[in-house]
Design a protein around this motif. Structure first.
Motif, PDB file in Angstrom:
ATOM      1  N   ARG A  34       7.265   3.960  61.106  1.00 43.92           N
ATOM      2  CA  ARG A  34       7.183   3.032  62.248  1.00 43.92           C
ATOM      3  C   ARG A  34       5.734   2.808  62.647  1.00 43.92           C
ATOM      4  O   ARG A  34       4.864   3.633  62.391  1.00 43.92           O
ATOM      5  N   ASP A  73       3.437   0.757  66.071  1.00 39.53           N
ATOM      6  CA  ASP A  73       3.390  -0.124  67.240  1.00 39.53           C
ATOM      7  C   ASP A  73       1.978  -0.156  67.797  1.00 39.53           C
ATOM      8  O   ASP A  73       1.218   0.798  67.661  1.00 39.53           O
ATOM      9  N   ARG A 115       5.862  -4.073  67.315  1.00 39.35           N
ATOM     10  CA  ARG A 115       6.523  -2.847  66.867  1.00 39.35           C
ATOM     11  C   ARG A 115       7.195  -3.139  65.541  1.00 39.35           C
ATOM     12  O   ARG A 115       7.813  -4.188  65.385  1.00 39.35           O
TER      13      ARG A 115
END
Length: 180
Positions: free
Chosen positions: A72, A74, A92
């Motif tokens: 991930r 962001d 994100r």
């Protein structure tokens, strides 16, 4: 239209599915944020939505490193609408292919321009602003981008002047859209 397609199309945040940093599909809110219709973005390289090629490369390298570790990424950064107008955006992303994070990924985009004005900045000022908004110290920023902390302090002083901020806390508040 099935429920998943309906949810994707009408989500209240901008959503894009990308392959190798090229948009394959986006929703209505994404198209609205970036100033077009969903079909305008099909097969559009994400590079087109960055203020500069340097920003695209730098943020991509930073994101790739984080996504390799976590899957991930962001941040909050300056992006560019199709018209060329710059704006602050919360981004994100999540990789669908952890072994190659950018091969297939899903991204959300939130327009922060109502709370955070864009001031004309150099690429290095944008980089320092983005890392400052993440709460990094001058020493941390300096280590990350290869500058002395004193040089980072000079960039921060320029940013304070450009944003009309009285001090670092006021500058961070302006970046975050908080009352100051």
């Amino acid at each position: 239209m099935d429920i998943a397609t309906l949810a994707f199309t009408h989500a209240p945040v901008g959503l894009a599915y990308a392959e190798d940093r090229t948009i394959r599909r986006c929703n209505l809110r994404f198209a609205e944020i970036f100033g077009g219709a969903p079909e305008d973005f099909a097969d559009l390289p994400l590079k087109r939505l960055y203020p500069s090629a340097e920003d695209y490369e730098r943020i991509g390298a930073q994101g790739l490193e984080v996504m390799r570790a976590t899957g991930r990424y962001d941040d909050e950064r300056i992006m560019q609408r199709l018209t060329g107008v710059a704006f602050w955006c919360r981004v994100r992303g999540e990789s669908l292919t952890p072994e190659a994070p950018f091969r297939r990924s899903v991204w959300s985009f939130s327009d922060l321009s109502a709370a955070r004005p864009v001031v004309e900045l150099t690429a290095r000022e944008r980089e320092v602003a983005m890392l400052t908004a993440q709460g990094r110290t001058s020493k941390e920023i300096g280590r990350e981008i290869g500058l002395s902390y004193r040089t980072v302090e000079l960039y921060r002083a320029r940013l304070q002047e450009k944003f009309g901020a009285r001090n670092l806390a006021d500058l961070v508040a302006k970046f975050s859209g908080l009352p100051h």
